[in-house]
Design an enzyme around this catalytic site. Sequence first.
Site, PDB file in Angstrom:
ATOM      1  N   SER A 185       8.403  -2.818   1.371  1.00 40.50           N
ATOM      2  CA  SER A 185       8.097  -3.271   0.019  1.00 40.50           C
ATOM      3  C   SER A 185       9.248  -4.106  -0.527  1.00 40.50           C
ATOM      4  CB  SER A 185       7.861  -2.065  -0.903  1.00 40.50           C
ATOM      5  OG  SER A 185       9.078  -1.362  -1.104  1.00 40.50           O
ATOM      6  N   ASP A 243       1.239   2.588   2.913  1.00 46.79           N
ATOM      7  CA  ASP A 243       0.839   3.140   4.207  1.00 46.79           C
ATOM      8  C   ASP A 243      -0.469   2.505   4.677  1.00 46.79           C
ATOM      9  OD1 ASP A 243       3.009   4.888   3.756  1.00 46.79           O
ATOM     10  OD2 ASP A 243       1.697   6.284   2.691  1.00 46.79           O
TER      11      ASP A 243
END
Length: 302
Positions: A185, A243
């Site tokens: 991220s 995920d």
Amino acid sequence: MIVVAGEALIDLVPQGTGALAALRPALGGGPYNTAVALGRLGSPTAFCSRVSYDAFGEALLDRLRETGVDLAPVQRGSEPTTLAVASVDAEGSAAYSFYVEGTADRLFSVPASLPSGTQAVSFGTCSLVLEPGASAYEELLRRTAARGVFTALDPNVRAGLIADPDAYRARFESWLPSVTLLKLSAEDAEWLGGTPRQWLAGGPAAVVVTRGGAGLTAYTRDGGEYTVPGERVDVVDTIGAGDTVNAALLHGLAQRDALSASAVAALGAEGWRGLLGFAARAAAVTCSRAGAEPPYAHEVAG
């Protein structure tokens, strides 16, 4: 077969506001969520971890079974299951505190072998932080890469678990020569303090950075940079969204017969935008419902 290596735990999710809000147990852990998402998308998947014999551990394995995930690589132990207490802000973003002392997943040991037909192995999150298991997962990463198997890494940084940030950053850099695909991220990237181009020089064939609603960008070793916007959705929470992206990237690469560094390098602009768009759609579905509930294949078709 795609093998996902890492922890399975229980998220305790608040059902209201305030420090004493009721907590709902939810099945979780970054690698665990990735395995569930891969199974739901239809990829042959195995989970490689150490899971408790307690009731939480049995519930974790039951969902994997229901999703069709191969449990042959799972190690078992009498130690308790790790607990992660979540807090969710007004935008649906989650933060966590962890109860990890003496838990089963920390005692993972390097398996003698992986399932027949393994084409890729995915690593990340707490399992690469908490010793002694972290060193075992690290050894598995290096062994897997040395055999020429595609490896994916999502560091999914949990800063509260990292006692020495500088030592972790150095360790992260040491993993890069063994990584084919690095996904992280924007927040992880900022905390780690590097850039996609610097990480590419360390070894990966591609780096994918997620930016929440702003979308995803892939960076490749030949100088390529490909971006897609996020999918607009009413966000319930973001638990498991990263995920899901990880799983969608691996599933999409498998569908394209691109689980190798050379195939990743050959994807090109059209291939990357299609892959990133698929990942964005999958993450949007996860964000549209409470908890880590990744989509099934029919929900992201097209």
